[in-house]
Design an enzyme around this catalytic site. Structure first.
Site, PDB file in Angstrom:
ATOM      1  N   TYR A 220       0.833  -1.209   0.000  1.00 21.64           N
ATOM      2  CA  TYR A 220       0.000   0.000   0.000  1.00 21.64           C
ATOM      3  C   TYR A 220       0.867   1.259   0.000  1.00 21.64           C
ATOM      4  CZ  TYR A 220      -3.817   3.194   1.134  1.00 21.64           C
ATOM      5  OH  TYR A 220      -4.729   4.219   1.109  1.00 21.64           O
TER       6      TYR A 220
ATOM      7  N   GLU B   9       1.619   6.392  -7.019  1.00 26.14           N
ATOM      8  CA  GLU B   9       0.492   7.178  -7.523  1.00 26.14           C
ATOM      9  C   GLU B   9       0.759   8.673  -7.365  1.00 26.14           C
ATOM     10  OE1 GLU B   9      -3.339   5.992  -5.965  1.00 26.14           O
ATOM     11  OE2 GLU B   9      -2.728   3.889  -5.892  1.00 26.14           O
TER      12      GLU B   9
END
Length: 222
Positions: free
Chosen positions: A148, A155
């Protein structure tokens, strides 16, 4: 009897859905690793573009699953995660070829694909057999501890590196005057998106930590 039939059709549908998308992410991961080994990170996006777009776009259906109650995942958790990934997939990578050779693309694709391979296999087993192997459950609720953060970092890194191209091209921006008397600057939309990651990331990470604690405690008690 009608209820039993409906339940069976629901399970069959979810089995097909989960294993189909699982195979899509397997293809993304295989192509990414193969390309990294032979051509380097600059070529990863070109190699995975089509299966990546298909596999990631399939997640839109999961929002509908949550809304309609086909699955128990809350919309509040599903919507932001799917939306952010779709934004990066279509709104950044697909829309701005200038950043497709960035090394964050490789880390993003690998983080996403490993996460999704495990997740879809987990739900595929649960729907098909009513349970998932203990090792798969552990992977489902533990690998995100690393993947994550690497995925989110990738991102954010790609959105940030795309900002100059958003500003330079003015792509997707709406300028006045126009018939609707409305304006929108895609560049500032991306800046806003980066800002949303600040409160959104710890919220989702905390939610997943809570889910991990519950799932592993339940598995241990069984």
């Amino acid at each position: 009897m009608a209820g039993t039939l409906t339940s069976s059709l629901r399970r069959l549908y979810l089995v097909i859905y989960n294993w189909t998308v699982f195979l899509g992410w397997i293809q993304v991961f295989y192509l990414a690793i193969k390309t990294l080994r032979h051509s380097g990170h600059q070529s990863v996006y070109a190699a995975v573009q089509t299966p990546l777009l298909l596999a990631q776009s399939a997640a839109v259906i999961e929002i509908l699953h949550s809304i309609t109650g086909i699955v128990r995942s809350p919309v509040a958790a599903t919507l932001p995660q799917v939306s952010s990934r779709l934004y990066v997939t279509w709104g950044i990578l697909f829309s701005f070829p200038e950043i497709r050779t960035h090394f964050f693309v490789a880390s993003l694709v690998i983080s996403w694909s490993i996460t999704e391979i495990i997740r879809y296999a987990f739900f595929g087993f649960k729907e098909a057999f009513g349970f998932a192997p203990s090792w798969l459950l552990w992977l489902r609720y533990s690998t995100f501890l690393v993947l994550y953060p690497t995925g989110i970092t990738s991102e954010v890194g790609l959105i940030y590196n795309a900002l100059p191209y958003l500003k330079e091209t003015g792509k997707y921006s709406v300028r006045m005057p126009n018939v609707l008397n409305f304006s929108f600057d895609y560049y500032y939309g991306a800046v806003l998106a980066l800002g949303i990651y600040v409160p959104g990331t710890p919220h989702l990470y905390g939610y997943m930590l809570g889910q991990r604690k519950k799932a592993l405690a339940k598995a241990k008690s069984e």
